[in-house]
Design a protein around this motif. Sequence first.
Motif, PDB file in Angstrom:
ATOM      1  N   UNK A   1      -7.525  13.343  60.408  1.00  0.00           N
ATOM      2  CA  UNK A   1      -7.182  12.803  59.094  1.00  0.00           C
ATOM      3  C   UNK A   1      -8.330  12.856  58.082  1.00  0.00           C
ATOM      4  N   UNK A   2      -9.533  12.502  58.490  1.00  0.00           N
ATOM      5  CA  UNK A   2     -10.662  12.461  57.558  1.00  0.00           C
ATOM      6  C   UNK A   2     -11.737  13.429  58.038  1.00  0.00           C
ATOM      7  N   UNK A   3     -12.024  14.429  57.188  1.00  0.00           N
ATOM      8  CA  UNK A   3     -12.966  15.488  57.562  1.00  0.00           C
ATOM      9  C   UNK A   3     -14.292  15.315  56.827  1.00  0.00           C
ATOM     10  N   UNK A   4     -15.360  15.686  57.488  1.00  0.00           N
ATOM     11  CA  UNK A   4     -16.700  15.617  56.895  1.00  0.00           C
ATOM     12  C   UNK A   4     -17.054  16.940  56.241  1.00  0.00           C
TER      13      UNK A   4
ATOM     14  N   UNK B   1     -22.227  16.622  51.864  1.00  0.00           N
ATOM     15  CA  UNK B   1     -21.535  16.466  50.579  1.00  0.00           C
ATOM     16  C   UNK B   1     -20.721  15.176  50.527  1.00  0.00           C
ATOM     17  N   UNK B   2     -19.793  15.015  51.471  1.00  0.00           N
ATOM     18  CA  UNK B   2     -18.938  13.825  51.439  1.00  0.00           C
ATOM     19  C   UNK B   2     -17.808  13.940  52.450  1.00  0.00           C
ATOM     20  N   UNK B   3     -16.635  13.369  52.107  1.00  0.00           N
ATOM     21  CA  UNK B   3     -15.483  13.362  53.007  1.00  0.00           C
ATOM     22  C   UNK B   3     -14.232  13.833  52.266  1.00  0.00           C
ATOM     23  N   UNK B   4     -13.306  14.397  53.035  1.00  0.00           N
ATOM     24  CA  UNK B   4     -12.015  14.821  52.499  1.00  0.00           C
ATOM     25  C   UNK B   4     -10.915  14.312  53.424  1.00  0.00           C
TER      26      UNK B   4
ATOM     27  N   UNK C   1     -12.905   5.625  64.849  1.00  0.00           N
ATOM     28  CA  UNK C   1     -12.560   5.075  66.175  1.00  0.00           C
ATOM     29  C   UNK C   1     -11.176   4.441  66.149  1.00  0.00           C
ATOM     30  N   UNK C   2     -10.779   3.902  65.000  1.00  0.00           N
ATOM     31  CA  UNK C   2      -9.487   3.221  64.892  1.00  0.00           C
ATOM     32  C   UNK C   2      -8.336   4.166  64.518  1.00  0.00           C
ATOM     33  N   UNK C   3      -8.663   5.274  63.824  1.00  0.00           N
ATOM     34  CA  UNK C   3      -7.605   6.162  63.326  1.00  0.00           C
ATOM     35  C   UNK C   3      -7.451   7.452  64.125  1.00  0.00           C
ATOM     36  N   UNK C   4      -8.549   7.966  64.647  1.00  0.00           N
ATOM     37  CA  UNK C   4      -8.513   9.296  65.246  1.00  0.00           C
ATOM     38  C   UNK C   4      -8.357   9.236  66.762  1.00  0.00           C
ATOM     39  N   UNK C   5      -7.519  10.117  67.293  1.00  0.00           N
ATOM     40  CA  UNK C   5      -7.359  10.225  68.738  1.00  0.00           C
ATOM     41  C   UNK C   5      -8.678  10.672  69.365  1.00  0.00           C
ATOM     42  N   UNK C   6      -9.338  11.622  68.691  1.00  0.00           N
ATOM     43  CA  UNK C   6     -10.657  12.092  69.120  1.00  0.00           C
ATOM     44  C   UNK C   6     -11.577  12.082  67.892  1.00  0.00           C
ATOM     45  N   UNK C   7     -12.414  11.054  67.732  1.00  0.00           N
ATOM     46  CA  UNK C   7     -13.258  10.950  66.542  1.00  0.00           C
ATOM     47  C   UNK C   7     -14.161  12.154  66.315  1.00  0.00           C
ATOM     48  N   UNK C   8     -14.491  12.871  67.384  1.00  0.00           N
ATOM     49  CA  UNK C   8     -15.354  14.050  67.247  1.00  0.00           C
ATOM     50  C   UNK C   8     -14.600  15.246  66.668  1.00  0.00           C
ATOM     51  N   UNK C   9     -13.258  15.203  66.762  1.00  0.00           N
ATOM     52  CA  UNK C   9     -12.418  16.255  66.177  1.00  0.00           C
ATOM     53  C   UNK C   9     -11.337  15.587  65.327  1.00  0.00           C
ATOM     54  N   UNK C  10     -11.718  15.083  64.148  1.00  0.00           N
ATOM     55  CA  UNK C  10     -10.801  14.280  63.335  1.00  0.00           C
ATOM     56  C   UNK C  10      -9.581  15.055  62.840  1.00  0.00           C
TER      57      UNK C  10
ATOM     58  N   UNK D   1      -5.989   8.111  48.222  1.00  0.00           N
ATOM     59  CA  UNK D   1      -5.516   8.319  46.846  1.00  0.00           C
ATOM     60  C   UNK D   1      -6.038   9.635  46.275  1.00  0.00           C
ATOM     61  N   UNK D   2      -7.083  10.155  46.889  1.00  0.00           N
ATOM     62  CA  UNK D   2      -7.648  11.439  46.470  1.00  0.00           C
ATOM     63  C   UNK D   2      -7.481  12.483  47.561  1.00  0.00           C
ATOM     64  N   UNK D   3      -6.428  12.353  48.362  1.00  0.00           N
ATOM     65  CA  UNK D   3      -6.259  13.225  49.527  1.00  0.00           C
ATOM     66  C   UNK D   3      -6.223  14.689  49.124  1.00  0.00           C
ATOM     67  N   UNK D   4      -6.836  15.503  49.975  1.00  0.00           N
ATOM     68  CA  UNK D   4      -6.914  16.931  49.710  1.00  0.00           C
ATOM     69  C   UNK D   4      -8.143  17.322  48.915  1.00  0.00           C
ATOM     70  N   UNK D   5      -8.885  16.349  48.404  1.00  0.00           N
ATOM     71  CA  UNK D   5     -10.066  16.610  47.589  1.00  0.00           C
ATOM     72  C   UNK D   5     -11.314  16.087  48.291  1.00  0.00           C
ATOM     73  N   UNK D   6     -12.409  16.811  48.139  1.00  0.00           N
ATOM     74  CA  UNK D   6     -13.667  16.321  48.701  1.00  0.00           C
ATOM     75  C   UNK D   6     -14.243  15.281  47.747  1.00  0.00           C
ATOM     76  N   UNK D   7     -14.624  14.135  48.302  1.00  0.00           N
ATOM     77  CA  UNK D   7     -15.239  13.072  47.518  1.00  0.00           C
ATOM     78  C   UNK D   7     -16.692  12.938  47.993  1.00  0.00           C
ATOM     79  N   UNK D   8     -17.635  13.004  47.060  1.00  0.00           N
ATOM     80  CA  UNK D   8     -19.044  12.944  47.449  1.00  0.00           C
ATOM     81  C   UNK D   8     -19.389  11.554  47.972  1.00  0.00           C
ATOM     82  N   UNK D   9     -20.469  11.515  48.755  1.00  0.00           N
ATOM     83  CA  UNK D   9     -20.939  10.224  49.269  1.00  0.00           C
ATOM     84  C   UNK D   9     -21.181   9.253  48.109  1.00  0.00           C
ATOM     85  N   UNK D  10     -21.806   9.741  47.043  1.00  0.00           N
ATOM     86  CA  UNK D  10     -22.138   8.853  45.927  1.00  0.00           C
ATOM     87  C   UNK D  10     -20.885   8.338  45.231  1.00  0.00           C
TER      88      UNK D  10
END
Length: 239
Positions: free
Chosen positions: A220-223, A227-230, A209-218, A173-182
């Motif tokens: 869909x969801x980037x670290x 700071x957090x995830x985007x 593991x369920x969404x990414x073909x290679x979890x080490x090189x995502x 719902x917040x795609x494209x934006x970085x969301x902090x861990x908190x």
Amino acid sequence: MITPSYSVLIIEDEKNILDFMTKALKANNYKVFTAASGNAGLALITSQCPDVVLLDLGLPDIDGNEIISSVRQWTSCPIIVVSARSSERDKVTALDLGADDYITKPFGTPELLARIRASLRHSNRMESSGPLYIHPYQCHGLIIDFEKRMISLHGKPVHLTPVEYKIVAFLARNSGKVMTYSAIMSNIWGPYTDSNNRILRVNMANIRRKLELNPAQPEYIFTEVGVGYRMKEDEYEAG
């Protein structure tokens, strides 16, 4: 039907960067206001009520974080920090004070436009009955149907635990934006959750593991380290 022209206020004291952003935004049909100081920027926020604010932190008169704190006392207008400060602490501080996103200089026009679209989309979704709020997230074969609480990847259902689904849906719902861990942990587990983000990292590892073909090189969801995830921007909105 004429596409509405959104207004953007740029608060930036470096003329070359100000000119670059102004030209890029006007070329993409945004109405642009500019200010070279914090006080001038605050006056324009009050008088013009822009749809988005692009804010430099290192202003000549006021630190940008003070502007974020001041503006957040009376409006939820999206604020995107545009700063040369690249440390994790600076990013987390600005985002936790109420900034919606953070771009580190230097940056290109496509990234700037994508971040603005994401912030506008989120602000226009505040009314949960609106059509933008309920359309499924779609990106590279990943579809998240918020109404049915179902996720599919290249046509095959993905089975997530309730907590994993809540995390993915919040990021989508917040795609494209970085969301902090908190911010993520507060949304999922409540405002009084433990500040230790280990439980979030464990869930994210399972999600990848369920969404990414290679979890080490995502894909869909980037670290954003420290700071957090985007989540990759929704193709529906990226146009």
